[in-house]
Design a protein around this motif. Structure first.
Motif, PDB file in Angstrom:
ATOM      1  N   HIS A 287      51.450  25.561  35.206  1.00  0.00           N
ATOM      2  CA  HIS A 287      51.716  24.727  36.378  1.00  0.00           C
ATOM      3  C   HIS A 287      52.449  23.444  35.970  1.00  0.00           C
ATOM      4  N   ASP A 288      52.018  22.846  34.857  1.00  0.00           N
ATOM      5  CA  ASP A 288      52.668  21.623  34.379  1.00  0.00           C
ATOM      6  C   ASP A 288      54.117  21.900  33.996  1.00  0.00           C
ATOM      7  N   LYS A 289      54.361  23.065  33.393  1.00  0.00           N
ATOM      8  CA  LYS A 289      55.725  23.428  33.004  1.00  0.00           C
ATOM      9  C   LYS A 289      56.604  23.611  34.243  1.00  0.00           C
ATOM     10  N   VAL A 290      56.078  24.253  35.265  1.00  0.00           N
ATOM     11  CA  VAL A 290      56.825  24.442  36.511  1.00  0.00           C
ATOM     12  C   VAL A 290      57.147  23.093  37.131  1.00  0.00           C
ATOM     13  N   GLN A 291      56.175  22.178  37.137  1.00  0.00           N
ATOM     14  CA  GLN A 291      56.396  20.851  37.709  1.00  0.00           C
ATOM     15  C   GLN A 291      57.487  20.093  36.945  1.00  0.00           C
ATOM     16  N   ARG A 292      57.541  20.291  35.626  1.00  0.00           N
ATOM     17  CA  ARG A 292      58.572  19.641  34.811  1.00  0.00           C
ATOM     18  C   ARG A 292      59.955  20.156  35.201  1.00  0.00           C
ATOM     19  N   TYR A 293      60.086  21.470  35.431  1.00  0.00           N
ATOM     20  CA  TYR A 293      61.372  22.039  35.807  1.00  0.00           C
ATOM     21  C   TYR A 293      61.766  21.662  37.227  1.00  0.00           C
ATOM     22  N   ILE A 294      60.811  21.443  38.093  1.00  0.00           N
ATOM     23  CA  ILE A 294      61.098  21.048  39.471  1.00  0.00           C
ATOM     24  C   ILE A 294      61.789  19.688  39.520  1.00  0.00           C
ATOM     25  N   THR A 295      61.462  18.815  38.576  1.00  0.00           N
ATOM     26  CA  THR A 295      62.065  17.477  38.575  1.00  0.00           C
ATOM     27  C   THR A 295      63.559  17.528  38.306  1.00  0.00           C
ATOM     28  N   GLY A 296      64.056  18.620  37.749  1.00  0.00           N
ATOM     29  CA  GLY A 296      65.488  18.760  37.482  1.00  0.00           C
ATOM     30  C   GLY A 296      65.996  17.757  36.464  1.00  0.00           C
ATOM     31  N   GLY A 297      65.169  17.421  35.509  1.00  0.00           N
ATOM     32  CA  GLY A 297      65.567  16.469  34.473  1.00  0.00           C
ATOM     33  C   GLY A 297      65.106  15.057  34.766  1.00  0.00           C
ATOM     34  N   GLY A 298      64.468  14.864  35.902  1.00  0.00           N
ATOM     35  CA  GLY A 298      63.939  13.544  36.248  1.00  0.00           C
ATOM     36  C   GLY A 298      62.643  13.266  35.504  1.00  0.00           C
ATOM     37  N   THR A 299      62.028  12.165  35.846  1.00  0.00           N
ATOM     38  CA  THR A 299      60.795  11.765  35.190  1.00  0.00           C
ATOM     39  C   THR A 299      59.658  12.699  35.593  1.00  0.00           C
ATOM     40  N   HIS A 300      58.929  13.169  34.593  1.00  0.00           N
ATOM     41  CA  HIS A 300      57.777  14.038  34.830  1.00  0.00           C
ATOM     42  C   HIS A 300      56.562  13.424  34.151  1.00  0.00           C
ATOM     43  N   ILE A 301      55.506  13.242  34.902  1.00  0.00           N
ATOM     44  CA  ILE A 301      54.258  12.728  34.336  1.00  0.00           C
ATOM     45  C   ILE A 301      53.342  13.928  34.115  1.00  0.00           C
ATOM     46  N   PRO A 302      53.040  14.256  32.842  1.00  0.00           N
ATOM     47  CA  PRO A 302      52.185  15.410  32.561  1.00  0.00           C
ATOM     48  C   PRO A 302      50.836  15.281  33.267  1.00  0.00           C
ATOM     49  N   SER A 303      50.344  16.411  33.769  1.00  0.00           N
ATOM     50  CA  SER A 303      49.077  16.405  34.494  1.00  0.00           C
ATOM     51  C   SER A 303      48.034  17.284  33.823  1.00  0.00           C
ATOM     52  N   ILE A 304      48.132  17.450  32.519  1.00  0.00           N
ATOM     53  CA  ILE A 304      47.200  18.295  31.784  1.00  0.00           C
ATOM     54  C   ILE A 304      45.945  17.494  31.452  1.00  0.00           C
ATOM     55  N   SER A 305      44.785  18.086  31.718  1.00  0.00           N
ATOM     56  CA  SER A 305      43.509  17.414  31.468  1.00  0.00           C
ATOM     57  C   SER A 305      43.216  17.338  29.970  1.00  0.00           C
ATOM     58  N   LYS A 306      42.278  16.478  29.614  1.00  0.00           N
ATOM     59  CA  LYS A 306      41.886  16.320  28.206  1.00  0.00           C
ATOM     60  C   LYS A 306      41.304  17.614  27.649  1.00  0.00           C
ATOM     61  N   SER A 307      40.501  18.329  28.446  1.00  0.00           N
ATOM     62  CA  SER A 307      39.912  19.576  27.957  1.00  0.00           C
ATOM     63  C   SER A 307      40.994  20.628  27.710  1.00  0.00           C
ATOM     64  N   THR A 308      42.001  20.681  28.583  1.00  0.00           N
ATOM     65  CA  THR A 308      43.106  21.629  28.381  1.00  0.00           C
ATOM     66  C   THR A 308      43.902  21.251  27.147  1.00  0.00           C
ATOM     67  N   GLU A 309      44.116  19.960  26.917  1.00  0.00           N
ATOM     68  CA  GLU A 309      44.817  19.529  25.703  1.00  0.00           C
ATOM     69  C   GLU A 309      44.087  20.008  24.457  1.00  0.00           C
ATOM     70  N   LYS A 310      42.753  19.925  24.474  1.00  0.00           N
ATOM     71  CA  LYS A 310      41.967  20.388  23.320  1.00  0.00           C
ATOM     72  C   LYS A 310      42.114  21.894  23.131  1.00  0.00           C
ATOM     73  N   ILE A 311      42.043  22.637  24.223  1.00  0.00           N
ATOM     74  CA  ILE A 311      42.151  24.093  24.136  1.00  0.00           C
ATOM     75  C   ILE A 311      43.541  24.494  23.652  1.00  0.00           C
ATOM     76  N   VAL A 312      44.572  23.862  24.197  1.00  0.00           N
ATOM     77  CA  VAL A 312      45.943  24.139  23.772  1.00  0.00           C
ATOM     78  C   VAL A 312      46.098  23.806  22.288  1.00  0.00           C
ATOM     79  N   GLY A 313      45.498  22.713  21.849  1.00  0.00           N
ATOM     80  CA  GLY A 313      45.553  22.343  20.438  1.00  0.00           C
ATOM     81  C   GLY A 313      44.872  23.369  19.547  1.00  0.00           C
ATOM     82  N   LEU A 314      43.752  23.919  20.016  1.00  0.00           N
ATOM     83  CA  LEU A 314      43.032  24.919  19.231  1.00  0.00           C
ATOM     84  C   LEU A 314      43.770  26.250  19.185  1.00  0.00           C
ATOM     85  N   LEU A 315      44.319  26.657  20.311  1.00  0.00           N
ATOM     86  CA  LEU A 315      44.947  27.970  20.396  1.00  0.00           C
ATOM     87  C   LEU A 315      46.405  27.974  19.967  1.00  0.00           C
TER      88      LEU A 315
END
Length: 102
Positions: free
Chosen positions: A53-81
């Protein structure tokens, strides 16, 4: 990854060890292997969805400013996996460029 009987036994032993360690520290009740594995699978699934979802939101901006909306728990899981959550690269597919932007 292999999925033969030897690896399945090692996975079962690993989940038993994780469960034992969890139950030594738990404050919310004793859990069994299946419950913790189900929780882990749910966390992975939710992390994949949130990252996508965060990746889709980044592409929707069309190169504009994107503020990541990933939670801390997701960041940990992404870091582990790590790479397990990233799609396979396919240079032939017309969406190849879409998958290269993290």
């Amino acid at each position: 990854m292999k999925t033969d009987a030897v690896w399945n036994q090692k996975k079962t032993e690993a989940w038993s060890e994780i469960t034992c360690l969890y139950n030594m520290q738990q404050k919310s009740g004793i859990r069994i292997d299946v419950q913790l594995k189900h929780l882990y699978d749910g966390l992975k699934r939710d992390a994949r969805k949130e990252k996508s979802h965060d990746k889709v939101q980044r592409y929707i901006t069309g190169g504009g400013t994107h503020i990541p909306s990933i939670s801390k728990s997701t960041e940990k899981i992404v870091g582990l996996l790590g790479e397990q959550l990233d799609p396979l690269i396919n240079a032939i597919d017309c969406d190849g460029d879409y998958n290269t932007g993290s």
